[in-house]
Enzyme design. Structure first.
Site: not given
Length: 601
Positions: A337-339, A341
């Site tokens: 998720y987000c950073v 990821g």
């Protein structure tokens, strides 16, 4: 409705002058306490004066815009004419209205602008005039930036951002005397709202130890592990970087491949486990996934030198070892998720280079791997700003969580800053209890080495997408990643824009399923099927442009979660008996959500 020709202030009369005077005195007393709470930690050296560098950067950027318009007399006259033309239109329409004639407004109020929802912004000529004057001026300032030729894109982006922040700050809706709702409330309550507001301001300054920590919700209504982050599970491993949480199964059989979730460390992982109704983690467990979640440490000076490499090795790779030990399975599905990821993508490229094939599928939630079209956070990223930030992080070994939280809030300052300034400090009201905003305010620190690497290698130099990033002695290339990818973007995302995620899809060497969800960075991800909200789009492989992809994409109502679950099963739907935390002599350390996530900034 009052006659427009009547003096507008006659609609706002103090009910009890004596009570008003007393409350005004109390307001001034509380304002003095607020000033003391702000000054004291600065006099004691606990807070250093750091605003000068930021202010200098703003002035330098806006000066470049001003230089374009003032360097040519003709352009300067043109700029002035634009502004005065708008003012003249406003004056003429106002005169007609004063004379009782029908007149069109000089500027229309944006239909979705919540700041001007009170009827008196339109019905009362005084406030309507102020509102239109503001809208004309702010639109003129935005146009000055947009039409200033010769600016590089980064400077233009910064100038647009700064002008928006200034315009949002000086909105007449933010001041008692120019906001009809606030003025009316102040008169009706004899100023009691201002007394309560100043009390809230004092409390928030003391909570922030001299920094203004605006309450976006009532924190007393939430307790992590009780009514937030309460999906049953156990912490089964921990080190200096993270804890590993395994969740208790709710089905007899589960998918053979366990599911590893890598959340961002910029915020805490329980965004995916807010409550049983919204929890992606609980939902995944109920679908038969054996869910493992990394809970990142809230770092201090001891983690100062923890870099991306440490987060990769001591975070993701170590957790894969833990999963294999406790489940006896080496094949894993993964989510980032987000950073988190971005780190997962880095890890996949590293694993491909070193021959590690334990991760068989990877899902990315609002994740960027190509930062060419990254969102508004790029405003804060250039060599000068990063150098200033690195110098500050060197002093304490980490970036204070409030700094990053402020940056995120500024991306939507009307919604996440000024609406709460008005509600808390001018209306004197308590913010509404909202679990999402409690999570949003529960900020985390970031290790200096990690954050510096991320800003330079991703936002500044975009090395991952170019195949130039180096980790642990390996030069990484996402084309080496051949496993199936599920790449989720959200349509209204300001942090990881859908175009940026779409372009990043082309960096991988294997099949990519691009899915676009409705709403934004959080609500588009945390969208349980039972709510039946928003929608999502699916289509052909993500090649060409996002605009062309959308033309042929199929829209589906509701949540994308079941679609993702089907995608996971299409890659491997082999079942196994459910595995409880603590299997295969794995030591249970504590109950979920664990102690790392409890640490406050």
């Amino acid at each position: 409705m009052a006659d427009d020709r009547q003096h507008p202030m006659l609609q706002y009369i103090i009910n009890n002058p004596e009570a008003f005077a007393q409350n005004l005195a109390k307001t001034l007393e509380q304002a003095g306490k607020a000033l003391a709470a702000y000054i004291e930690p600065r006099e004691q050296g606990k807070i250093k004066h750091e605003s000068t560098d930021e202010l200098t950067g703003v002035v330098k950027t806006l000066a470049q815009v001003g230089e374009y318009w003032t360097s040519d007399p003709q352009r300067a006259i043109e700029a002035q004419s634009r502004l005065w033309s708008g003012y003249i239109d406003l004056w003429n329409s106002s005169l007609k209205r004063m004379m009782g004639e029908t007149s069109e407004p000089a500027v229309e109020t944006p239909p979705r602008d919540k700041r001007f929802a009170d009827p008196d912004w339109e019905n009362n000529q005084f406030f309507d005039f102020i509102k239109q004057l503001y809208l004309i001026t702010s639109k003129w300032a935005e146009d000055m930036v947009h039409d200033a030729h010769g600016l590089d894109e980064h400077t233009r982006h910064k100038a647009e951002f700064y002008v928006t922040q200034i315009a949002n700050a000086v909105s007449p809706s933010n001041f008692v005397l120019t906001n009809p709702e606030l003025l009316r409330l102040t008169m009706e309550s004899n100023g009691e709202n201002l007394v309560k507001g100043m009390q809230h301001l004092v409390e928030d300054l003391k909570t922030g130890e001299g920094e203004l920590k605006i309450r976006q919700t009532d924190p007393s209504k939430f307790k992590l592990g009780d009514n937030l982050g309460n999906t049953p599970g156990k912490v089964i491993s921990q080190n200096d970087v993270c804890q590993v949480v395994q969740y208790t199964p709710t089905t007899t059989d589960v998918l053979k491949r366990p599911l590893l979730v890598v959340p961002p460390w910029i915020n805490k992982f329980y965004i995916l486990d807010l409550n049983p109704e919204k929890s992606f983690i609980k939902w995944a467990v109920d679908q038969g996934h054996t869910v493992f979640v990394i809970s990142w440490v809230n770092p201090d000076e001891r983690q100062a030198q923890k870099s991306f490499e440490h987060y990769m090795k001591e975070g993701i790779l170590n957790t894969l070892d833990v999963i294999k030990k406790t489940t006896r399975q080496s094949e894993v599905n993964s989510i980032g998720y987000c950073v988190g990821g971005t780190l997962l993508a880095v890890t996949l490229a590293y694993m491909a280079r070193t021959g590690d094939d334990r991760i068989k599928t990877s899902t990315f939630f609002t994740t960027q791997v190509d930062f060419t079209f990254a969102g508004d956070l790029k405003v804060f990223v250039d060599e000068e700003q990063i150098s200033i930030l690195e110098k500050r992080m060197e002093e304490q070994g980490y970036l204070d969580g409030s700094k990053m939280s402020s940056a995120f809030n500024m991306l939507r300052s009307n919604d996440l800053i000024w609406s709460y300034v008005v509600n808390n400090y001018l209306k004197g009201k308590e913010p509404f209890p909202f679990d999402l905003l409690y999570w949003n305010s529960d900020s985390t620190r970031m290790p200096a080495a990690n954050h510096s690497f991320y800003l330079r290698n991703c936002y500044l130099d975009n090395k991952l997408s170019k195949g130039e990033m180096e980790i642990a002695g390996e030069t990484l290339d996402l084309q080496d990643v051949k496993i199936p990818i599920f790449n989720l973007a959200t349509r209204e995302d300001h942090i990881a824009p859908p175009k940026s995620v779409f372009v990043g899809s082309g960096c991988f060497g294997g099949p990519v399923e691009y899915v676009l969800a409705g709403s934004g960075h959080i609500a588009g991800v945390v969208n349980p099927p039972a709510k039946n909200k928003y929608q999502y789009w699916t289509g052909r492989e993500p090649k060409g442009t996002l605009e062309n992809w959308l033309k042929k994409a199929k829209e589906h109502p509701g949540s994308w979660w079941p679609y993702w679950d089907q995608w996971i099963r299409s890659n491997d739907d082999t079942l196994a008996k459910a595995r409880k935390p603590g299997a295969n002599r794995t030591k249970i350390l504590e109950d979920a959500p664990g102690s790392y996530v409890m640490t406050k900034v």
